[in-house]
Write an enzyme that holds these catalytic residues in place. Structure first.
Site, PDB file in Angstrom:
ATOM      1  N   ASP A 190      46.449  49.694  45.699  1.00  0.00           N
ATOM      2  CA  ASP A 190      44.917  49.290  44.676  1.00  0.00           C
ATOM      3  C   ASP A 190      45.466  49.005  43.349  1.00  0.00           C
ATOM      4  O   ASP A 190      46.800  48.629  43.238  1.00  0.00           O
ATOM      5  CB  ASP A 190      44.095  50.616  44.717  1.00  0.00           C
ATOM      6  CG  ASP A 190      44.789  51.884  43.968  1.00  0.00           C
ATOM      7  OD1 ASP A 190      45.813  51.603  43.437  1.00  0.00           O
ATOM      8  OD2 ASP A 190      44.279  53.110  44.372  1.00  0.00           O
ATOM      9  N   CYS A 191      44.508  48.812  42.513  1.00  0.00           N
ATOM     10  CA  CYS A 191      44.808  48.189  41.242  1.00  0.00           C
ATOM     11  C   CYS A 191      46.004  48.870  40.327  1.00  0.00           C
ATOM     12  O   CYS A 191      46.935  48.200  39.990  1.00  0.00           O
ATOM     13  CB  CYS A 191      43.626  47.715  40.424  1.00  0.00           C
ATOM     14  SG  CYS A 191      42.833  49.435  39.814  1.00  0.00           S
ATOM     15  N   SER A 192      45.591  50.089  40.349  1.00  0.00           N
ATOM     16  CA  SER A 192      46.680  50.847  39.570  1.00  0.00           C
ATOM     17  C   SER A 192      47.973  51.263  40.276  1.00  0.00           C
ATOM     18  O   SER A 192      48.799  51.289  39.529  1.00  0.00           O
ATOM     19  CB  SER A 192      46.068  52.192  39.003  1.00  0.00           C
ATOM     20  OG  SER A 192      45.413  53.002  40.128  1.00  0.00           O
ATOM     21  N   SER A 216      44.161  54.267  36.756  1.00  0.00           N
ATOM     22  CA  SER A 216      43.735  53.309  35.628  1.00  0.00           C
ATOM     23  C   SER A 216      43.339  54.049  34.445  1.00  0.00           C
ATOM     24  O   SER A 216      43.737  53.594  33.312  1.00  0.00           O
ATOM     25  CB  SER A 216      42.696  52.315  36.025  1.00  0.00           C
ATOM     26  OG  SER A 216      41.479  52.936  36.438  1.00  0.00           O
ATOM     27  N   HIS A 234      39.384  49.832  36.798  1.00  0.00           N
ATOM     28  CA  HIS A 234      40.100  48.753  36.921  1.00  0.00           C
ATOM     29  C   HIS A 234      41.122  48.288  35.979  1.00  0.00           C
ATOM     30  O   HIS A 234      40.755  48.450  34.946  1.00  0.00           O
ATOM     31  CB  HIS A 234      39.270  47.542  37.234  1.00  0.00           C
ATOM     32  CG  HIS A 234      40.131  46.375  37.985  1.00  0.00           C
ATOM     33  ND1 HIS A 234      40.689  46.765  39.147  1.00  0.00           N
ATOM     34  CD2 HIS A 234      40.432  45.291  37.715  1.00  0.00           C
ATOM     35  CE1 HIS A 234      41.119  45.491  39.654  1.00  0.00           C
ATOM     36  NE2 HIS A 234      41.079  44.703  38.669  1.00  0.00           N
ATOM     37  N   HIS A 294      46.464  40.888  39.647  1.00  0.00           N
ATOM     38  CA  HIS A 294      45.723  42.084  39.816  1.00  0.00           C
ATOM     39  C   HIS A 294      45.568  42.218  41.417  1.00  0.00           C
ATOM     40  O   HIS A 294      45.547  41.054  41.806  1.00  0.00           O
ATOM     41  CB  HIS A 294      44.418  42.521  39.063  1.00  0.00           C
ATOM     42  CG  HIS A 294      43.265  41.648  39.222  1.00  0.00           C
ATOM     43  ND1 HIS A 294      41.893  42.061  39.408  1.00  0.00           N
ATOM     44  CD2 HIS A 294      43.049  40.164  39.497  1.00  0.00           C
ATOM     45  CE1 HIS A 294      41.210  41.145  39.726  1.00  0.00           C
ATOM     46  NE2 HIS A 294      41.856  39.824  39.865  1.00  0.00           N
TER      47      HIS A 294
END
Length: 131
Positions: free
Chosen positions: A31-33, A51, A90, A102
């Protein structure tokens, strides 16, 4: 330059699938983080897991000071009416030239995205974690 090495590492994962809540120990999904945490961790920069926690690390910088390797933080439709840290949903790596690296629900994979009007309108802030 450390930022260029971090970006090069991150680009190796282009196309890796996005899965919300992906475990930190996985390299086949992000995932993004977890993506940001993994990429910076490969270069000795330890970041927290999500995040909102990552937004508390490093130095806050104005968007006019952005440089390669800085972290950009965004709100999401689900979080846009929240306040403070709770607005953040995000995180992305700034590549320069108005682009970010990202992974997101929209793209469903690690990708490079232009900071289009959509992304510019949901920026919450930026942090510099590379010293």
């Amino acid at each position: 330059m450390l930022a260029k090495r971090i970006i090069r590492t991150g680009k190796r994962y282009i196309g890796t699938p996005y899965v919300f809540g992906a475990p930190s120990n996985r390299k086949d999904i992000f995932d993004c983080s977890s993506f940001v945490r993994h990429v910076y961790g490969k270069h000795g920069i330890r970041l927290p897991r999500n995040s909102r926690q990552q937004f508390q690390v490093g130095q806050a910088i104005p968007l006019s000071w952005l440089r390669e390797g800085d972290l950009l933080f965004f709100t999401t439709p689900k979080r846009k009416k929240k306040n403070g840290l709770e607005r953040i949903g995000h995180v992305a790596i700034y590549l320069g030239n108005h682009t970010i690296l990202h992974t997101s629900r929209n793209d469903k994979k690690v990708t490079i995205t232009s900071l289009s009007p959509y992304w510019e309108n949901v920026i919450v802030g930026a942090r510099r974690v590379i010293t």
